[in-house]
Structures are given as C-alpha cells and as structure tokens.
Design an enzyme around this catalytic site. Structure first.
Site, PDB file in Angstrom:
ATOM      1  N   ASP A 211       0.822  -1.215   0.000  1.00  0.00           N
ATOM      2  CA  ASP A 211       0.000   0.000   0.000  1.00  0.00           C
ATOM      3  C   ASP A 211       0.854   1.262   0.000  1.00  0.00           C
ATOM      4  OD1 ASP A 211      -2.445   1.365  -0.013  1.00  0.00           O
ATOM      5  OD2 ASP A 211      -2.488   1.556   2.159  1.00  0.00           O
ATOM      6  N   SER A 235      -6.753   5.628  -0.007  1.00  0.00           N
ATOM      7  CA  SER A 235      -6.980   4.401  -0.766  1.00  0.00           C
ATOM      8  C   SER A 235      -8.472   4.073  -0.726  1.00  0.00           C
ATOM      9  CB  SER A 235      -6.175   3.243  -0.164  1.00  0.00           C
ATOM     10  OG  SER A 235      -4.800   3.538  -0.147  1.00  0.00           O
ATOM     11  N   GLN A 285      -4.827  -0.759  -7.459  1.00  0.00           N
ATOM     12  CA  GLN A 285      -5.494   0.076  -6.452  1.00  0.00           C
ATOM     13  C   GLN A 285      -6.083   1.310  -7.123  1.00  0.00           C
ATOM     14  OE1 GLN A 285      -3.536   2.941  -3.504  1.00  0.00           O
ATOM     15  NE2 GLN A 285      -3.827   1.139  -2.235  1.00  0.00           N
TER      16      GLN A 285
END
Length: 293
Positions: A211, A235, A285
């Site tokens: 991430d 996110s 993502q």
C-alpha cells in the site's frame, strides 16, 4: 536527554507484533494499534492484519494467493481493530474467506481472500525492468533528510522517522517541487532486519508494504504530491495477487504505473519482482486524489 533511535531489529519486531493479532473467539480477532500512532490508520496495516486473520482460519495447507479489499471508513489510530472472518468456501483445491474489519461497531474495511493448495502448472511472466540496483541508491529517509528545510514542520516526524521497511526510489522527485512526470515509477524495498522463515509473515508484511508507493503514481503527471497543501488522498480499494515465494527481508523491486485518472480518482498498478527476476506479486489500487478549492 538525547533520543536513542531504535535498532533495525527493534523496528522489524514492532511490525511483527503489530501483525500478531489476538484470537478473541472462533474466527474473531483483534489487531493491536500502532504504538504512538496518530490520526488515520495506514491502509496497509488493516489489509495485512485482515490477511493474518484469514490465514489463521486456514488449516488445510492452502496458501494465500489473492486478496481484494474495499476501504469504507478511515480507521482510528487510538483504537484496536476487530476482525471477523467468514468461511465462505472450503474446497479441495481452493478456499475463500471474507474478512470484516470493525471499529466502534462499524466496518472500516471489507476484504475477500483466496487460498490454494500448491500445485504445478503452465508458467510465464512479464520481464523484470532493467533498473539501477539498490546498492548506491539513497533511501527515502536519506532523501528527506537532505531536503529537511523544504519539508513542512508537521510532516517532518512522518518523513524522517525510522521505519521497519527501507525504500530506495530509482528516480526520486524533489519534495517541494515535484514537477510533472510520466505516470510510472520504481523503487527497491526490504525489511531492515531479518524476519525469520515463516512464509505467512512474509506474505503479511508484503501486503502491508504494497500500500506504499502506489497511489502517488497517479499524481505524477499533475505536479503534485503528499506535501501539496490542497491534496486530499485516500486508498479506496486494494487488490494483491501473490504469485511466487519471496522474502521481504531481501530486496524486492516495486514497479508501478497509472494508466488512468479522473473524477478525483487515480488508478494504479504494481508489479513486485524478486532480485533474481521472478515476478512474485501484482497489485492494483484505485484511490482518491482530490484537489480541494
């Protein structure tokens, strides 16, 4: 009194403890909070702890190969996170788990994870890019230290603190004036100390680190970054596919690109290669990249 910086072994041990969730009841777990954490929980922490919860419910020799997560609410660093695992499917070759991460009785993340009994099959992969090796490259922390005077005071503790994972960008951007670039990036990363041989711990730490360095790729063509005062980022979802065995305490190359951005969202893709050229994981993502008025 002079501040004593933690050793690399201490930093990695803190991350290991963060991912060692507590079993409350069958398929119910509690993840510890980050010591000294403030504000919003890092998304990679929630993903990694949720993956550990799912792995704890697998006892048939199956191995995690993918996860798909949606962030719904920001997590609060002042509170632990409760994880509920639902055993949706248990087959001979595959198993699926659904994980709900909760704080104050409300879900902050929904995640599905899939597990497979290891087997052989056809193989092919993308080629690893030819980039500079990690030796000789400066770490993100070293780069921030060189530009200390250009970093806002409220961001200095975050950018200058020692971390359990070292990141070395291939082509770093200036913090204060990032400029416009092609939406593609690459960096090396590894844990700063050995973490042992438990493959599930390596998978959890890779999920945690995946991430990082990703959402910023979609901001590269627009000349903004995390320090740009009007940027609101978060996110929105996160997908990770685990292809091959790897070690997080050995150098891994994270190559990212962003094929699209629009409507205050940026889409990002990532490939993670081992030092020997194997493609060990893929990431995707979408995130919020909103420029406030």
């Amino acid at each position: 009194m002079e501040f004593e910086e933690p050793t690399p072994e201490t930093l990695v041990d803190r991350l290991r403890v963060l991912l060692d969730i507590e079993t409350i009841d069958t398929d119910l777990y509690r993840g510890p909070r980050m010591p000294g954490g403030r504000g919003r929980v890092f998304g990679g922490q929630v993903i990694a702890q949720a993956l550990v919860a799912a792995m704890r419910s697998i006892d048939s020799g199956k191995v995690a190969h993918s996860l798909h997560a949606y962030f719904m609410r920001p997590g609060d660093e002042q509170l632990p996170i409760v994880y509920r695992v639902v055993r949706d499917f248990e087959g001979r070759s595959f198993a699926t788990r659904r994980i709900i991460a909760m704080q104050k009785g409300e879900p902050i993340l929904n995640m599905a994870a899939s597990f497979q009994t290891p087997e052989e099959g056809f193989t092919h992969q993308s080629a690893m890019p030819d980039v500079a090796p990690p030796e000789g490259l400066a770490s993100e922390r070293e780069l921030a230290e060189r530009q200390r005077d250009l970093i806002p005071d409220h961001m200095k503790p975050f950018l200058l603190r020692p971390r359990p994972v070292e990141i070395r960008p291939i082509d770093p951007r200036p913090f204060a004036d990032p400029g416009q670039r092609v939406p593609a990036s690459a960096c090396w990363f590894r844990a700063v100390a050995p973490i042992g041989d438990d493959p599930d711990l390596h998978r959890a730490m890779l999920a945690h680190t995946s991430d990082m360095m990703l959402l910023g790729t979609s901001m590269l063509p627009h000349g903004v970054n995390w320090l740009s005062g009007r940027m609101q980022t978060a996110s929105l979802d996160h997908a990770l596919w685990l292809h091959e065995p790897f070690r997080v305490d050995d150098w891994l190359l994270y190559v990212t690109d962003s094929p699209w951005a629009g409507h205050a969202r940026g889409f990002n893709r990532g490939q993670i290669f081992a030092r020997d050229g194997r493609l060990v994981a893929s990431v995707a993502q979408e995130g919020l990249i909103r420029q406030r008025e």
